[in-house]
Write an enzyme that holds these catalytic residues in place. Sequence first.
Site, PDB file in Angstrom:
ATOM      1  N   CYS A  36       4.343  -0.634  18.017  1.00  0.00           N
ATOM      2  CA  CYS A  36       4.485  -0.811  19.453  1.00  0.00           C
ATOM      3  C   CYS A  36       4.021  -2.207  19.830  1.00  0.00           C
ATOM      4  O   CYS A  36       3.472  -2.937  19.008  1.00  0.00           O
ATOM      5  CB  CYS A  36       3.647   0.208  20.207  1.00  0.00           C
ATOM      6  N   CYS A 103      -3.182 -16.739 -28.123  1.00  0.00           N
ATOM      7  CA  CYS A 103      -4.441 -16.027 -28.243  1.00  0.00           C
ATOM      8  C   CYS A 103      -4.988 -15.708 -26.866  1.00  0.00           C
ATOM      9  O   CYS A 103      -4.427 -16.089 -25.853  1.00  0.00           O
ATOM     10  CB  CYS A 103      -5.454 -16.852 -29.020  1.00  0.00           C
ATOM     11  N   CYS A 106      -5.302 -18.091 -23.931  1.00  0.00           N
ATOM     12  CA  CYS A 106      -4.095 -18.463 -23.188  1.00  0.00           C
ATOM     13  C   CYS A 106      -3.965 -17.587 -21.940  1.00  0.00           C
ATOM     14  O   CYS A 106      -3.551 -18.038 -20.876  1.00  0.00           O
ATOM     15  CB  CYS A 106      -2.838 -18.240 -24.022  1.00  0.00           C
ATOM     16  N   ASP A 525      -6.070  23.155  -9.538  1.00  0.00           N
ATOM     17  CA  ASP A 525      -5.490  23.888  -8.425  1.00  0.00           C
ATOM     18  C   ASP A 525      -4.957  25.193  -9.000  1.00  0.00           C
ATOM     19  O   ASP A 525      -4.630  25.251 -10.171  1.00  0.00           O
ATOM     20  CB  ASP A 525      -4.368  23.019  -7.837  1.00  0.00           C
ATOM     21  N   ASP A 728      -2.543  18.892  -2.373  1.00  0.00           N
ATOM     22  CA  ASP A 728      -3.422  18.413  -3.444  1.00  0.00           C
ATOM     23  C   ASP A 728      -3.535  16.887  -3.461  1.00  0.00           C
ATOM     24  O   ASP A 728      -4.402  16.335  -4.140  1.00  0.00           O
ATOM     25  CB  ASP A 728      -2.890  18.865  -4.811  1.00  0.00           C
TER      26      ASP A 728
END
Length: 857
Positions: A36, A103, A106, A525, A728
């Site tokens: 809004c 390596c 880097c 659950d 959940d």
Amino acid sequence: MASVNTLHDNDVKTPTSSEASSRSGQLSLAIAGMNCASCVGRVEKALQGLPQIETASVNLATERADITVSSMPEPAVLKEAVAKAGYEVITESLELTIEGMSCASCVGRIEKALDGVPGVVEAQVNLATEKAQVRYLAGLVDAATLEDAVRSAGYEARRIGDDAGGDRQARAREEELASLKRGILLAAAATLPIFVLEMGSHVWGGLHEWLMGSLGQQNLFYLFFVLASLVQFGPGLRFYRKGWPALMRGGPDMNSLVMLGTSAAYGYSLVATFLPSVLPEGTVNVYYEASAMIVTLILIGRYMEALSKGRTSEAIKRLMSLQAKTARVIRGGETIEVALDEVRAGDIVQVRPGEKVPVDGEVTEGASYLDESMISGEPVPVRKTEGMEVVGGTLNKTGSFAFRATKVGGDTMLAQIIRMVEAAQGSKLPIQTLVDRVTGYFVPAVLAVAALTFGIWLIFGPAPALTFALINAVAVLIIACPCAMGLATPTSIMVATGRAAELGVLFRKGEALQSLRGVDTIALDKTGTLTKGRPELTDLVVAEGFERDDVLATVAAVEAHSEHPVAEAIVAAARASGSTLSRASDFEATPGYGVSAKVDSRVVEIGADRFMTRLGLDVASFADTASRLADEGKTPLYAAIDGRLAAIIAVADPIKETTPGAIITLHKLGLRVAMITGDNRRTAEAIARRLGIDEVIAEVLPDGKVDAIKRLREGGRKLAFVGDGINDAPALAEADVGLAIGTGTDVAIESADVVLMSGDLRNVPNAIGLSQATIANIKQNLFWAFAYNAALIPVAAGALYPAYGILLSPIFAAAAMALSSLFVLGNALRLHRFTPPMGGDEDAGRNEPVALEAMGN
Ligand SMILES: Nc1ncnc2c1ncn2[C@@H]1O[C@H](COP(=O)(O)OP(=O)(O)OP(=O)(O)O)[C@@H](O)[C@H]1O
Ligand SMILES: [Cu+]
Ligand SMILES: [Mg+2]
């Protein structure tokens, strides 16, 4: 299934790179959450509150904020300021492939370069996948700017196209392999004669005498010089190309170490060959064999490394291979075969027996049985009829059918799964931050130790001190090279997440791979997680003055409007008894309580006892029946018609066959198992007793699950929550690790860290087992990569020499370094063979890569 949030380049105009990187000037931010006009003012005020921002003007229609800045504020600060006002600055992310990393140091360097681009919120570089993931404020950064930033740090970067990225990366890897192979052949060909002549003379005095007699010392030096130069500036040039710029930037990497080490050995030999007079008496000696052998061995190590790196992403390749190549669609009244990426949403696609379903959609005609094991893990084919959903990548068995494509390209479930696995593979575990920090200091420290070694032996070393000091310094440079350290965590993560995907466990967030291991409590659950989520009506007892069939039909008319599993059970029972359902109006659901509506001008209310109590109804008349039903593990519900208690209804939700075994295994793993449910306490307790669950939190209202989790976590317990429903979702986010059932709701999956593709709870212990195995694997890797390097540095420096006369030859150092990388990779690949505590979704034959047997690990 979840829609994974992958943000593509938006179609909003992007400022050019020069504009974006300018420190002061005009910027345009994408803002979300404004609905809004008053929001506009709030966002403007929030932005103007920042000292660097001179003006801010927000446009509600374009959802953008145009700001002028004196200097670029930190993206995090910008985000926070807007977030405080209740809105969000949109961030986007893109992925780059990085070439030329050797390596771990880097990684840090590239991340720093990317972080330095104005507007970048976060950059993550992964050494194993050779990818960078960059999140930035939408519209402020483009791919070219990021690529330039990586390039200026000395690496190649390319934006990953929506799908071609994988291909290009595979090609790049192949090129790298081919180039390494050529290098090894040349290096080995030139090194072998040096090695044979040099070592041979040591072992067999006759050879030495013969060489001195026929060639002469000086000519032998010349011969070695030619051969060693071929190695040093042929295949060995790559170490200079990468190592030198890195050293100059003040960020030496492993290439710098190899370059310095081999150059020292080679350079010294050069002087001994051509300017022996400048060297002190007795130090005229050559070390060509050292420089050449080191280059050769390290190239061999890198080749093997590149080979195994390719193998770590096998899981993704296998997922990709599930995709159909073409689809038969109806266009202009004709059935034509088109490439997969040409299928559009809305197309009618035909599928014949034995074919793969190309994209996601809804069956419009025909019926068939589909093998959906790839998404559900369920090996039994599922019957699909008109109106049902089909998923791309699943296999059509016997029938033929047509369906309307609803999701194509990157939106299909399979594409999302692939992205999910890829994202998890590329993610960093908390443990990695520590490793990165250590490696950042490691290389400079090694240079210092090498210099110190040289200096000390030069002064105190046995004669000839100069060569003694030199050789030990070279050994230090080579043994300390931290290439294995950079591989230690990312390779394990890649292999583990890939293996998990094969078992039907998708890690949406890689960190869960680490956190799951520390979990000591599992909360589950009930409905849909422990149970099938397909309850059936078992009992219906009516009160005086009510008629059974009428009550069932009336109640079912109301429940027809509800999505709750309980509702489906009641509707199904009514249909089965042949009732026709009247229309219900004014339907209203009270989550966690029940539902109500008007049927044939009667007010009908159905729900739990607490719903009745809330309505002011007394359920005492059914108390005995209710307790009996609940003790049987059934859920008692009450129906009221026109304010009078009409019936007690019981539904029972069968427990999944796999649940009891899963709970036994969780207990064996030493975990406390709890159940959280909105269901009746007595019912919940009866079920918990049957399953051996330790703790029950029942009659939890949908918004109470988070509190239940908090309560279970009291006392510093680490908790994982497994759930499937919309209610959940908050709990999944609240738990230390949230595991969603893949057959559950999108909302639940979105909030979870881990998705269990099928509803099979045995994958919970499997995921925990895999997490434990992964972290153990990473620790072994880190030990080998780090402890071993570090332990050998003093040996290489000659610390054992005074007491024991032990030294580490630079050649052995090179071999040891290559071996430690290979050990780490081989160890990570062992996770491919992780056997879950309970067996997974897989059918063994499909998922065991054959090549592994041949490797014999
Ligand atoms: N449509 C419905 N019809 C009748 N009763 C309902 C309905 N929806 C909810 N209820 C009542 O509210 C209770 C709580 O529902 P809720 O969805 O919160 O949990 P649940 O599905 O029973 O269990 P879980 O939390 O394990 O999924 C239900 O057990 C049931 O008694
Ligand atoms: Cu190395
Ligand atoms: Mg539920």
